[in-house]
Design an enzyme around this catalytic site. Structure first.
Site, mmCIF file in Angstrom:
data_model
loop_
_atom_site.group_PDB
_atom_site.id
_atom_site.type_symbol
_atom_site.label_atom_id
_atom_site.label_comp_id
_atom_site.label_asym_id
_atom_site.label_seq_id
_atom_site.Cartn_x
_atom_site.Cartn_y
_atom_site.Cartn_z
ATOM 1 N N ASP A 13 0.811 -1.221 0.000
ATOM 2 C CA ASP A 13 0.000 0.000 0.000
ATOM 3 C C ASP A 13 0.848 1.276 0.000
ATOM 4 O OD1 ASP A 13 -2.280 -1.725 0.288
ATOM 5 O OD2 ASP A 13 -1.803 -1.838 2.418
ATOM 6 N N LYS A 16 2.032 1.949 -5.213
ATOM 7 C CA LYS A 16 2.711 1.393 -6.394
ATOM 8 C C LYS A 16 1.912 1.611 -7.674
ATOM 9 C CE LYS A 16 2.997 -2.735 -4.478
ATOM 10 N NZ LYS A 16 2.726 -2.430 -3.083
ATOM 11 N N ALA A 39 -3.715 -8.322 -3.985
ATOM 12 C CA ALA A 39 -3.228 -6.964 -4.238
ATOM 13 C C ALA A 39 -4.390 -6.060 -4.637
ATOM 14 C CB ALA A 39 -2.210 -7.001 -5.372
ATOM 15 N N GLY A 40 -4.239 -4.793 -4.353
ATOM 16 C CA GLY A 40 -5.254 -3.833 -4.782
ATOM 17 C C GLY A 40 -4.547 -2.613 -5.311
ATOM 18 N N HIS A 41 -4.617 -2.397 -6.594
ATOM 19 C CA HIS A 41 -3.965 -1.233 -7.181
ATOM 20 C C HIS A 41 -5.030 -0.256 -7.676
ATOM 21 C CE1 HIS A 41 -0.061 -3.665 -8.027
ATOM 22 N NE2 HIS A 41 -0.194 -3.323 -6.764
ATOM 23 N N LEU A 333 3.753 12.364 0.718
ATOM 24 C CA LEU A 333 4.393 13.351 1.590
ATOM 25 C C LEU A 333 3.353 14.335 2.129
ATOM 26 C CD1 LEU A 333 7.213 14.390 2.549
ATOM 27 C CD2 LEU A 333 7.198 15.903 0.562
ATOM 28 N N THR A 415 3.219 13.493 -5.290
ATOM 29 C CA THR A 415 2.590 14.433 -4.356
ATOM 30 C C THR A 415 1.052 14.431 -4.377
ATOM 31 O OG1 THR A 415 2.886 16.193 -6.000
ATOM 32 C CG2 THR A 415 4.579 15.996 -4.295
HETATM 33 P P1 IMP Z 1 -2.552 -12.988 2.218
HETATM 34 O O1 IMP Z 1 -1.601 -12.491 1.195
HETATM 35 O O2 IMP Z 1 -3.993 -12.798 1.862
HETATM 36 O O3 IMP Z 1 -2.234 -14.403 2.621
HETATM 37 O O4 IMP Z 1 -2.345 -12.108 3.545
HETATM 38 C C1 IMP Z 1 -1.142 -12.165 4.313
HETATM 39 C C2 IMP Z 1 -0.760 -10.791 4.848
HETATM 40 O O5 IMP Z 1 -0.412 -9.951 3.773
HETATM 41 C C3 IMP Z 1 -1.892 -10.067 5.590
HETATM 42 O O6 IMP Z 1 -1.303 -9.299 6.620
HETATM 43 C C4 IMP Z 1 -2.466 -9.146 4.526
HETATM 44 O O7 IMP Z 1 -3.100 -8.020 5.097
HETATM 45 C C5 IMP Z 1 -1.199 -8.754 3.797
HETATM 46 N N1 IMP Z 1 -1.441 -8.356 2.404
HETATM 47 C C6 IMP Z 1 -1.698 -9.157 1.339
HETATM 48 N N2 IMP Z 1 -1.827 -8.436 0.217
HETATM 49 C C7 IMP Z 1 -1.622 -7.148 0.566
HETATM 50 C C8 IMP Z 1 -1.587 -5.922 -0.182
HETATM 51 O O8 IMP Z 1 -1.748 -5.870 -1.401
HETATM 52 N N3 IMP Z 1 -1.346 -4.784 0.547
HETATM 53 C C9 IMP Z 1 -1.119 -4.819 1.875
HETATM 54 N N4 IMP Z 1 -1.129 -5.935 2.611
HETATM 55 C C10 IMP Z 1 -1.373 -7.091 1.959
#
Ligand code: IMP
Length: 431
Positions: A13, A16, A39-41, A333, A415
């Site tokens: 987070d 990226k 992942a969440g982009h 920032l 920024t």
């Molecule tokens: P998992 O990848 O779902 O097995 O989660 C394992 C750990 O990675 C947990 O603490 C999730 O919150 C963290 N996590 C997985 N993907 C992300 C992401 O894209 N951003 C932030 N934390 C993540």
């Protein structure tokens, strides 16, 4: 530089998505090499918001090749939904613009069920706080040599054999957790149904990328999560189940390590973490709340509130080493605007001893307390700044001190979420 790897240098987070999108304009190929739809982009382009989980960020830019590498675990049902959603937003996705490595392991519904059942059964202190999307169990099956992979979708007999092999492991496991046995027929039918929607994208990615590389094309490797969630170098066991660090870019698509020319680490101006696990600079006071509110720190995948804290230079110095970071992109920032004083963690105190890195043992990590250095804040807004001249002197001092402490230069300064609000110091793609 022909090929650039982008990795998160904290717990994910870091922002990226915007940087990958910004760089993708200069790239020909954008490749995901690890992780899955955990992942969440979020990309903001001309005010339009695109939310991606499994698809590489390059898909929203026309004329680029997007690649899902073998280092990824892929939920085919989620992917089909994501493609439909993004297509609805006017983006065209075809087998010419998206390729999936044939040797990519699939995330099956049983993986998500197992992930969630384990988390529910976990006692306090052992819960990982996963995204519940089956990432860990899917990687377990990969290394356990019982995964169903993309190529297996092409042949019913092979597919059935692969499913049976996986179920030999999963059925007893489920029984132990009190989950009903897998409906084998239904699972096979589901896979056969989704197969024609995935197979057109299947390709020998290692070969295609090698050809692209030889033709002088620029490849951008898009990391997910962050280096502190790396299965080897993260805060184990509170990590994700893949290698997140830059070296994985090579194995995650099938190129040699010598093909990576530049590693860009994405670093947020403070620290956040979702899920459980140690976090030395975490703030549970008004300052932490303020960082969370100003930074809109809610998980894009699960909606969970992110834990917030001061910038930890010790950790970032460490991740810059494990990923071989050449330069960082410093993000958000502006969230620090208006703080009278800012703190940066420069070392840890462990039982009276000063450490300049985070020890590997979880018990020791939990006992580490940060040693802070204080810097004066600034009252002016830095949001949307497009040159150093737009930044208050104290903000520049903060950035310069971060560079010194992490022993790595700033290549880009972001920024705001808008792609134009970026100060370029070094172009990672410059020859
Ligand atoms: P998992 O990848 O779902 O097995 O989660 C394992 C750990 O990675 C947990 O603490 C999730 O919150 C963290 N996590 C997985 N993907 C992300 C992401 O894209 N951003 C932030 N934390 C993540």
């Amino acid at each position: 530089m022909a090929n650039v790897v982008v990795v998160g240098a904290q717990w994910g987070d870091e922002g990226k998505g915007k940087i990958v999108d910004w760089l993708s304009e200069r790239a020909d190929v954008i490749a995901r090499f690890q992780g899955g739809h955990n992942a969440g982009h979020t990309l903001v382009i001309d005010g339009k918001v695109y939310k991606l989980n499994a698809l590489p960020s390059g898909v929203v830019r026309g004329g680029k090749l997007s690649v899902i590498g073998n280092g990824v675990v892929l939920d085919p049902w989620h992917l089909v939904k994501e493609i439909a959603q993004i297509t609805e937003q006017g983006v065209s996705i075809t087998p010419e613009t998206l390729m999936i490595a044939e040797n990519t392991p699939l995330i099956l519904p049983i993986h998500g069920e197992l992930d969630r059942a384990r988390e529910e059964a976990a006692s306090k202190g052992t819960k990982i706080g996963t995204t519940g999307r089956g990432i860990g169990p899917a990687y377990e099956d990969k290394v356990g040599r019982r995964a169903v992979r993309v190529a297996d979708l092409a042949d019913e007999e092979t597919l059935i054999a692969r499913v049976d092999r996986a179920l030999q492991h999963h059925d007893p496991l489920r029984r132990g957790l009190g989950i009903e046995a897998v409906d084998r027929e239904a699972l096979i039918a589901q896979l056969m149904e989704i197969a024609p929607q995935i197979l057109p994208y299947a390709a020998p990615v290692w070969k295609v990328l090698n050809e692209q590389r030889r033709a002088g094309k620029r490849i951008l490797f898009e990391g997910a999560q962050g280096a502190l969630l790396d299965i080897d170098f993260g805060t184990y066991p509170f990590v994700t189940s893949s290698n997140v660090i830059a070296g994985q870019a090579a194995t995650g698509v099938g190129i040699g390590p010598g093909s990576i020319d530049y590693v860009l680490g994405i670093v947020k101006a403070y620290t956040t973490r979702v899920g459980e696990g140690p976090f030395p600079t975490e703030l549970q006071d008004a300052d932490g709340q303020r960082l969370g509110e100003r930074g809109h720190e809610f998980g894009t995948v699960t909606g969970r509130q992110r834990r917030c804290g001061w910038f930890d230079a010790c950790l970032v110095r460490q991740t810059c080493v494990t990923s071989g970071v050449n330069g960082i992109s410093f993000t958000k920032l502006d969230v620090l605007d208006g703080f009278e004083t800012l703190k940066i963690c420069v070392a840890y105190d462990l039982d009276g001893k000063r450490l300049d890195y985070l020890p590997i043992a979880a018990e020791e990590q939990a006992r580490c307390t940060p040693v802070y250095e204080e810097l004066p804040g600034w009252s002016e807004s830095t949001e949307g700044a497009r040159s150093w001249a737009d930044l208050p002197a104290n903000a520049i001092k903060y950035v310069r001190r971060v560079e010194e402490l992490i022993d790595c230069p700033v290549a880009l300064l972001s920024t705001s979420p808008e792609r134009e609000d970026t100060i370029l110091v070094t172009d990672p793609f410059a020859d």
